[in-house]
Design a protein around this motif. Structure first.
Motif, mmCIF file in Angstrom:
data_model
loop_
_atom_site.group_PDB
_atom_site.id
_atom_site.type_symbol
_atom_site.label_atom_id
_atom_site.label_comp_id
_atom_site.label_asym_id
_atom_site.label_seq_id
_atom_site.Cartn_x
_atom_site.Cartn_y
_atom_site.Cartn_z
ATOM 1 N N ARG A 151 16.020 8.567 4.114
ATOM 2 C CA ARG A 151 16.143 8.853 2.688
ATOM 3 C C ARG A 151 16.850 7.715 1.954
ATOM 4 N N ALA A 152 17.900 7.168 2.567
ATOM 5 C CA ALA A 152 18.653 6.084 1.941
ATOM 6 C C ALA A 152 17.772 4.859 1.706
ATOM 7 N N SER A 153 16.953 4.514 2.701
ATOM 8 C CA SER A 153 16.074 3.349 2.545
ATOM 9 C C SER A 153 15.000 3.620 1.494
ATOM 10 N N ALA A 154 14.509 4.867 1.436
ATOM 11 C CA ALA A 154 13.501 5.222 0.425
ATOM 12 C C ALA A 154 14.105 5.162 -0.977
ATOM 13 N N MET A 155 15.347 5.641 -1.120
ATOM 14 C CA MET A 155 16.026 5.590 -2.407
ATOM 15 C C MET A 155 16.214 4.134 -2.862
ATOM 16 N N LYS A 156 16.602 3.282 -1.937
ATOM 17 C CA LYS A 156 16.811 1.877 -2.262
ATOM 18 C C LYS A 156 15.495 1.220 -2.675
ATOM 19 N N ALA A 157 14.435 1.516 -1.926
ATOM 20 C CA ALA A 157 13.127 0.929 -2.233
ATOM 21 C C ALA A 157 12.609 1.428 -3.579
ATOM 22 N N ARG A 158 12.879 2.691 -3.897
ATOM 23 C CA ARG A 158 12.438 3.236 -5.190
ATOM 24 C C ARG A 158 13.160 2.543 -6.345
ATOM 25 N N THR A 159 14.458 2.310 -6.165
ATOM 26 C CA THR A 159 15.225 1.607 -7.197
ATOM 27 C C THR A 159 14.706 0.189 -7.395
ATOM 28 N N ILE A 160 14.396 -0.475 -6.291
ATOM 29 C CA ILE A 160 13.848 -1.836 -6.379
ATOM 30 C C ILE A 160 12.515 -1.825 -7.119
ATOM 31 N N ALA A 161 11.682 -0.826 -6.826
ATOM 32 C CA ALA A 161 10.361 -0.741 -7.457
ATOM 33 C C ALA A 161 10.477 -0.576 -8.970
ATOM 34 N N ILE A 162 11.329 0.336 -9.432
ATOM 35 C CA ILE A 162 11.449 0.560 -10.878
ATOM 36 C C ILE A 162 12.076 -0.643 -11.567
ATOM 37 N N ASN A 163 13.015 -1.311 -10.903
ATOM 38 C CA ASN A 163 13.619 -2.517 -11.480
ATOM 39 C C ASN A 163 12.594 -3.635 -11.618
ATOM 40 N N ILE A 207 -3.573 -9.630 -13.443
ATOM 41 C CA ILE A 207 -2.708 -9.598 -12.258
ATOM 42 C C ILE A 207 -1.410 -8.866 -12.550
ATOM 43 N N THR A 208 -0.872 -9.056 -13.749
ATOM 44 C CA THR A 208 0.355 -8.354 -14.132
ATOM 45 C C THR A 208 0.120 -6.854 -14.194
ATOM 46 N N ALA A 209 -0.990 -6.449 -14.827
ATOM 47 C CA ALA A 209 -1.317 -5.026 -14.931
ATOM 48 C C ALA A 209 -1.578 -4.424 -13.549
ATOM 49 N N LEU A 210 -2.265 -5.175 -12.686
ATOM 50 C CA LEU A 210 -2.560 -4.690 -11.330
ATOM 51 C C LEU A 210 -1.276 -4.517 -10.517
ATOM 52 N N THR A 211 -0.363 -5.482 -10.656
ATOM 53 C CA THR A 211 0.908 -5.409 -9.935
ATOM 54 C C THR A 211 1.752 -4.238 -10.428
ATOM 55 N N LEU A 212 1.752 -4.017 -11.731
ATOM 56 C CA LEU A 212 2.490 -2.886 -12.290
ATOM 57 C C LEU A 212 1.943 -1.563 -11.771
ATOM 58 N N LYS A 213 0.639 -1.462 -11.654
ATOM 59 C CA LYS A 213 0.019 -0.244 -11.117
ATOM 60 C C LYS A 213 0.427 -0.050 -9.654
ATOM 61 N N THR A 214 0.391 -1.137 -8.894
ATOM 62 C CA THR A 214 0.768 -1.069 -7.474
ATOM 63 C C THR A 214 2.213 -0.600 -7.312
ATOM 64 N N LEU A 215 3.101 -1.157 -8.113
ATOM 65 C CA LEU A 215 4.508 -0.761 -8.044
ATOM 66 C C LEU A 215 4.712 0.688 -8.482
ATOM 67 N N ALA A 216 3.958 1.127 -9.468
ATOM 68 C CA ALA A 216 4.056 2.516 -9.930
ATOM 69 C C ALA A 216 3.592 3.482 -8.845
ATOM 70 N N LEU A 217 2.514 3.141 -8.156
ATOM 71 C CA LEU A 217 2.037 3.980 -7.058
ATOM 72 C C LEU A 217 3.051 4.015 -5.917
ATOM 73 N N ARG A 218 3.678 2.873 -5.682
ATOM 74 C CA ARG A 218 4.725 2.816 -4.658
ATOM 75 C C ARG A 218 5.896 3.710 -5.051
ATOM 76 N N TYR A 219 6.280 3.658 -6.312
ATOM 77 C CA TYR A 219 7.376 4.488 -6.816
ATOM 78 C C TYR A 219 7.051 5.966 -6.622
ATOM 79 N N GLN A 220 5.847 6.379 -6.948
ATOM 80 C CA GLN A 220 5.445 7.784 -6.798
ATOM 81 C C GLN A 220 5.449 8.207 -5.335
ATOM 82 N N SER A 221 4.965 7.315 -4.465
ATOM 83 C CA SER A 221 4.947 7.623 -3.039
ATOM 84 C C SER A 221 6.362 7.805 -2.497
#
Length: 285
Positions: A151-163, A207-221
């Motif tokens: 959970r701790a690693s997932a929380m950290k990764a989620r914070t990195i994704a939104i940042n 590429i910017t829009a595609l990367t933003l989508k990828t990060l958003a999907l990662r955040y949701q996951s």
């Protein structure tokens, strides 16, 4: 027949009484463990290295019990390299203590030596110095610890994704920024995840829009992973410590942290407090 069995039992009891009592010290590593055996008076008897495998543990048990009746075993790193060995020893009803590793200054003076470290572990148990009761690491609390690690690693990764999303939006073309300006985090993530970028791989906007989508999907996951982990944590709490979360200000995060800190054997708190804190009489002095 009964007379024969009784006689054999007496012989076994007599032999057990005649066996010398020994103290064992173990210097643990990832792949091997070095074991040392001393008498109850601290005299070195023997030491040997064993593989950190099921077969190695079996040979290790034969080695230490072959020198006498084991009074106690001091193991370095019971929470890491020595975790499984500690469980094996405990299942054999041997008294196990966690031994502090030698400090760096001592190691610089005398050098690193597995046999010496193992003997020192045994001597520490004998002197009752720098030892504590290890966490059993085989019950519900260990399940909480493992889940909290993920959970701790997932929380950290989620914070990195939104940042990263927010950072990209700051420098993104206005055509992209205007779509998500003023949106709350949840709404922004949902909109980005549902977006359908199109364009050429060499197009910055695409590429910017595609990367933003990828990060958003990662955040949701990651958000779903954290929620699923929280459900498991709550399930364990409901079965193991249902009254803990009823206390004011104690939620799943605090409750699980308290339990992991104490471990599966809460008597560690009393023992360590007695070792680390002076008595009231000493404080008055």
């Amino acid at each position: 027949m009964q007379h024969t069995r009784t006689r054999k039992s007496r012989v076994v009891a007599i032999l057990a009484e005649e066996l010398p009592k020994v103290i064992v010290g173990v210097d643990t590593h990832a792949d091997t463990h070095h074991v040392a055996v001393v008498t109850e008076y601290g005299k070195p008897i023997a030491d040997q290295k064993f593989a950190a495998t099921a077969a190695g543990y079996s040979k290790l048990l034969g080695f230490i019990t072959g020198h006498g009746t084991v009074s106690a075993v001091g193991v370095e790193g019971t929470g890491s390299y020595g975790a499984e060995l500690s469980r094996v020893l405990a299942r054999k009803e041997l008294k196990v203590f966690e031994v502090n590793r030698p400090n760096r200054q001592q190691r610089r003076i005398r050098g690193k030596s597995d046999p010496l470290d193992a003997y020192q572990a045994a001597q520490s148990v004998l002197a009752e110095r720098g030892i504590s009761t290890p966490k059993s690491k085989d019950g519900p609390v260990e399940c909480l610890r493992v889940l909290r690690t993920a959970r701790a690693s997932a929380m950290k990764a989620r914070t990195i994704a939104i940042n990263q999303i927010r950072s990209l939006l700051v420098s993104a073309p206005e055509t992209i920024r205007s779509k998500y300006r003023g949106l709350a985090t949840t709404a922004m993530i949902t909109a980005l995840a549902r977006s359908r970028p199109s364009g050429h791989p060499a197009d910055t906007e695409y590429i910017t829009a595609l990367t933003l989508k990828t990060l958003a999907l990662r955040y949701q996951s990651l958000r779903s992973e954290i929620a699923a982990t929280d459900e498991l944590l709550q399930e364990i709490l409901d079965s193991y410590a249902p009254l803990l979360t009823e206390l004011t200000g104690v939620g799943v995060e605090v409750a699980t942290q308290l339990l992991v800190t104490v471990g599966d054997n809460p008597e560690r708190i009393n023992n360590e407090a007695q070792q680390d804190q002076p008595s009231q009489t000493q404080q008055r002095r």
